[in-house]
Design a protein around this motif. Structure first.
Motif, short mmCIF file in Angstrom:
data_model
loop_
_atom_site.label_atom_id
_atom_site.label_comp_id
_atom_site.label_asym_id
_atom_site.label_seq_id
_atom_site.Cartn_x
_atom_site.Cartn_y
_atom_site.Cartn_z
N LYS A 41 0.84 -1.20 0.00
CA LYS A 41 0.00 0.00 0.00
C LYS A 41 0.87 1.25 0.00
O LYS A 41 1.73 1.41 0.86
CB LYS A 41 -0.92 0.00 1.21
N LYS B 72 0.37 8.43 1.17
CA LYS B 72 -0.24 9.59 0.55
C LYS B 72 0.80 10.42 -0.19
O LYS B 72 0.63 10.78 -1.33
CB LYS B 72 -0.95 10.43 1.61
N GLY C 2 -2.11 4.43 -5.53
CA GLY C 2 -3.34 3.98 -4.90
C GLY C 2 -3.67 4.79 -3.66
O GLY C 2 -2.80 5.08 -2.84
N TYR D 37 -6.00 4.90 -0.28
CA TYR D 37 -6.71 4.01 0.62
C TYR D 37 -7.43 4.84 1.69
O TYR D 37 -6.89 5.83 2.19
CB TYR D 37 -5.74 3.03 1.29
N THR D 38 -8.63 4.45 2.00
CA THR D 38 -9.43 5.17 2.99
C THR D 38 -10.05 4.18 3.96
O THR D 38 -10.23 3.00 3.64
CB THR D 38 -10.53 5.99 2.31
N SER D 39 -10.38 4.69 5.11
CA SER D 39 -11.10 3.93 6.12
C SER D 39 -12.31 4.73 6.57
O SER D 39 -12.32 5.97 6.44
CB SER D 39 -10.19 3.61 7.31
N LYS E 295 -4.41 0.67 7.51
CA LYS E 295 -4.47 1.80 6.59
C LYS E 295 -5.83 1.95 5.94
O LYS E 295 -6.23 3.03 5.54
CB LYS E 295 -3.39 1.65 5.51
N GLY E 296 -6.55 0.88 5.80
CA GLY E 296 -7.85 0.94 5.17
C GLY E 296 -7.87 0.17 3.87
O GLY E 296 -6.89 -0.48 3.48
N SER E 297 -8.98 0.25 3.15
CA SER E 297 -9.15 -0.47 1.89
C SER E 297 -8.92 0.47 0.72
O SER E 297 -8.98 1.70 0.84
CB SER E 297 -10.55 -1.08 1.82
N PHE E 298 -8.70 -0.13 -0.43
CA PHE E 298 -8.43 0.66 -1.64
C PHE E 298 -9.67 1.45 -2.04
O PHE E 298 -10.79 0.95 -2.01
CB PHE E 298 -8.01 -0.28 -2.78
N ASP E 299 -9.44 2.72 -2.45
CA ASP E 299 -10.55 3.59 -2.84
C ASP E 299 -10.48 3.95 -4.32
O ASP E 299 -11.42 3.71 -5.06
CB ASP E 299 -10.55 4.86 -1.98
#
Length: 233
Positions: free
Chosen positions: A58, A61, A125, A127-129, A139-143
């Protein structure tokens, strides 16, 4: 004495060996194709909005690259006659925004002969949560896919039998769909080093590449130093 006659062995054909099994059907179809593969020197166009392979890890930012060594790479036109250049700092543009800008240009230039070049690609990529996700849960899943565009970078180039005013209007509409400030550039415009255009008002490339040495103010002698609260003579 009657002799026993055997029927001739039927030759295999596509109709006789027809089956619904995928493996057998694939083998039968390959038999109809030529043995040699046609060679082509034209590279296969890649999708500029999605990388060919996913990320092994991942990505963070991050921040757009800032050229501090005097680089002017990516600030001038290479293939086209007109282009769109970014003027803002720290811009991360999503693949959806790039696609909308591309569709805006093509819609405005519909019916004309031109070729559009893309100078950036979405390969980062994001990634957001969820808002209800507590800290320390990853970190969260792919957005979505995005790209980091540094300042003064060319995004689109266009070449074709189109009037300049029409292309200028198309680039203006595309810039309105993207975050940040943009400017219209033409073939032969000077490159940009950081935010300074090279060759204008005496800003040569050698002058902008000069080392920045801090100049210290000369110190006064001890006898001539001013005493706080007194008036100099």
């Amino acid at each position: 004495m009657a002799t026993k006659r055997f029927a001739p062995t039927p030759t295999p054909s596509l109709l006789s060996s027809f089956t619904t099994r995928p493996c057998c059907l694939n083998t039968s179809l390959r038999a109809l194709l030529p043995a040699t593969r046609p060679f082509s020197s034209t590279p296969t166009p890649q999708n500029w909005l999605t990388p060919k392979r996913g990320e092994s890890s991942k990505s963070r930012k991050g921040k757009p690259h800032v050229a501090t060594g005097g680089s002017v790479r990516g600030t001038t036109l290479v293939w086209g006659d007109y282009g769109l250049r970014l003027r803002s700092h720290d811009r991360r543009i999503s693949a959806h925004q790039l696609k909308v800008a591309d569709e805006t240009i093509r819609k405005r230039l519909r019916g004309t002969k031109y070729r559009l070049y893309h100078r950036v690609n979405a390969n980062i990529g994001v990634y957001t949560s969820g808002n209800d996700q507590r800290m320390g849960k990853g970190k969260g899943s792919f957005d979505y896919w995005a790209c980091r565009v540094p300042v003064s970078r060319i995004l689109f180039e266009l070449k074709g039998d189109v009037h300049e005013q029409v292309v200028r209007d198309a680039m203006r509409l595309a810039g309105n769909k993207l975050p940040g400030l943009y400017e219209f550039v033409r073939k032969g415009d000077p490159p940009v080093m950081g935010i300074t255009k090279v060759g204008l008002v005496g800003n040569s490339e050698e002058f902008l590449r000069r080392p920045r040495v801090p100049v210290e103010a000369p110190s006064l002698p001890h006898t001539a130093q001013r005493i706080p609260g007194t008036t100099p003579v």
